[in-house]
Design a protein around this motif. Sequence first.
Motif, PDB file in Angstrom:
ATOM      1  N   PHE A 128     -17.136  -2.122   9.272  1.00  0.00           N
ATOM      2  CA  PHE A 128     -17.831  -3.027  10.186  1.00  0.00           C
ATOM      3  C   PHE A 128     -19.291  -2.617  10.289  1.00  0.00           C
ATOM      4  O   PHE A 128     -19.620  -1.436  10.238  1.00  0.00           O
ATOM      5  N   GLU A 129     -20.159  -3.612  10.431  1.00  0.00           N
ATOM      6  CA  GLU A 129     -21.577  -3.356  10.635  1.00  0.00           C
ATOM      7  C   GLU A 129     -21.960  -3.790  12.041  1.00  0.00           C
ATOM      8  O   GLU A 129     -21.415  -4.761  12.573  1.00  0.00           O
ATOM      9  N   ASP A 130     -22.891  -3.055  12.638  1.00  0.00           N
ATOM     10  CA  ASP A 130     -23.400  -3.426  13.951  1.00  0.00           C
ATOM     11  C   ASP A 130     -24.235  -4.697  13.814  1.00  0.00           C
ATOM     12  O   ASP A 130     -25.041  -4.816  12.896  1.00  0.00           O
ATOM     13  N   VAL A 131     -24.021  -5.623  14.732  1.00  0.00           N
ATOM     14  CA  VAL A 131     -24.820  -6.846  14.773  1.00  0.00           C
ATOM     15  C   VAL A 131     -25.918  -6.691  15.819  1.00  0.00           C
ATOM     16  O   VAL A 131     -27.083  -6.900  15.544  1.00  0.00           O
ATOM     17  N   ASP A 132     -25.512  -6.313  17.038  1.00  0.00           N
ATOM     18  CA  ASP A 132     -26.479  -6.103  18.111  1.00  0.00           C
ATOM     19  C   ASP A 132     -25.786  -5.425  19.280  1.00  0.00           C
ATOM     20  O   ASP A 132     -24.570  -5.261  19.287  1.00  0.00           O
ATOM     21  N   GLU A 133     -26.607  -4.992  20.221  1.00  0.00           N
ATOM     22  CA  GLU A 133     -26.100  -4.463  21.488  1.00  0.00           C
ATOM     23  C   GLU A 133     -26.623  -5.371  22.578  1.00  0.00           C
ATOM     24  O   GLU A 133     -27.779  -5.789  22.540  1.00  0.00           O
ATOM     25  N   ARG A 134     -25.750  -5.660  23.545  1.00  0.00           N
ATOM     26  CA  ARG A 134     -26.168  -6.565  24.605  1.00  0.00           C
ATOM     27  C   ARG A 134     -25.282  -6.404  25.819  1.00  0.00           C
ATOM     28  O   ARG A 134     -24.206  -5.830  25.729  1.00  0.00           O
ATOM     29  N   GLN A 135     -25.765  -6.942  26.908  1.00  0.00           N
ATOM     30  CA  GLN A 135     -24.944  -7.012  28.099  1.00  0.00           C
ATOM     31  C   GLN A 135     -24.280  -8.385  28.112  1.00  0.00           C
ATOM     32  O   GLN A 135     -24.938  -9.416  27.967  1.00  0.00           O
ATOM     33  N   VAL A 136     -22.965  -8.370  28.255  1.00  0.00           N
ATOM     34  CA  VAL A 136     -22.185  -9.599  28.334  1.00  0.00           C
ATOM     35  C   VAL A 136     -21.393  -9.510  29.628  1.00  0.00           C
ATOM     36  O   VAL A 136     -20.493  -8.682  29.754  1.00  0.00           O
ATOM     37  N   ALA A 138     -20.418  -8.077  32.846  1.00  0.00           N
ATOM     38  CA  ALA A 138     -20.575  -6.724  33.388  1.00  0.00           C
ATOM     39  C   ALA A 138     -20.486  -5.652  32.309  1.00  0.00           C
ATOM     40  O   ALA A 138     -20.529  -4.467  32.613  1.00  0.00           O
ATOM     41  N   TYR A 139     -20.356  -6.056  31.048  1.00  0.00           N
ATOM     42  CA  TYR A 139     -20.113  -5.108  29.960  1.00  0.00           C
ATOM     43  C   TYR A 139     -21.356  -4.889  29.106  1.00  0.00           C
ATOM     44  O   TYR A 139     -22.072  -5.839  28.782  1.00  0.00           O
ATOM     45  N   TYR A 140     -21.585  -3.642  28.711  1.00  0.00           N
ATOM     46  CA  TYR A 140     -22.600  -3.311  27.707  1.00  0.00           C
ATOM     47  C   TYR A 140     -21.837  -3.050  26.418  1.00  0.00           C
ATOM     48  O   TYR A 140     -21.056  -2.100  26.344  1.00  0.00           O
ATOM     49  N   VAL A 141     -22.055  -3.921  25.441  1.00  0.00           N
ATOM     50  CA  VAL A 141     -21.256  -3.853  24.227  1.00  0.00           C
ATOM     51  C   VAL A 141     -22.129  -3.813  22.985  1.00  0.00           C
ATOM     52  O   VAL A 141     -23.295  -4.228  23.004  1.00  0.00           O
ATOM     53  N   VAL A 142     -21.523  -3.319  21.928  1.00  0.00           N
ATOM     54  CA  VAL A 142     -22.073  -3.499  20.598  1.00  0.00           C
ATOM     55  C   VAL A 142     -21.161  -4.526  19.932  1.00  0.00           C
ATOM     56  O   VAL A 142     -19.934  -4.421  20.012  1.00  0.00           O
TER      57      VAL A 142
END
Length: 150
Positions: A128-136, A138-142
């Motif tokens: 898997f490759e990272d696409v982005d990190e963001r807040q969705v 209440a969650y902070y996800v990659v």
Amino acid sequence: MVSKVLVATAQHLQERGQALWPPEVLTPERLLKHYPQETWRVAWENGQPVGTFCLLRADPFFWPDDPAGEAFYLHKLGVHPAAQGRGLAQKLLHFAVQETREAGRPWLKLDTASDRSKLRALYNDFGFEDVDERQVGAYYVVRMRMEILP
């Protein structure tokens, strides 16, 4: 059965100081509210469920801009502590890739907590490759993806 695997996984991680899911969100009722029964896959060993994941056909919460039919979305990958250390997570991921390929979807996507370095490494090592990190919410996800070739 899915709930039992995920609760055991969550409790094991919590005992190691690596909390991932609060056990109260892993009740059968809560899981089925967000993830229909037909989306669950379960690995069995000696008549006992030892691993699981959910494979969704759409994920508008974490991937709202994705076109319909572009991907399958992996959620709640869990391996019971009694079955850990034997490559079951990778086998479950291979199964998810196979199912995605058979459905003709070009991507398998997932999200995970951005501060979970070991889990991120598992997914990156698998391809898997990272696409982005963001807040969705209440969650902070990659957000991560893997191209599925025919």
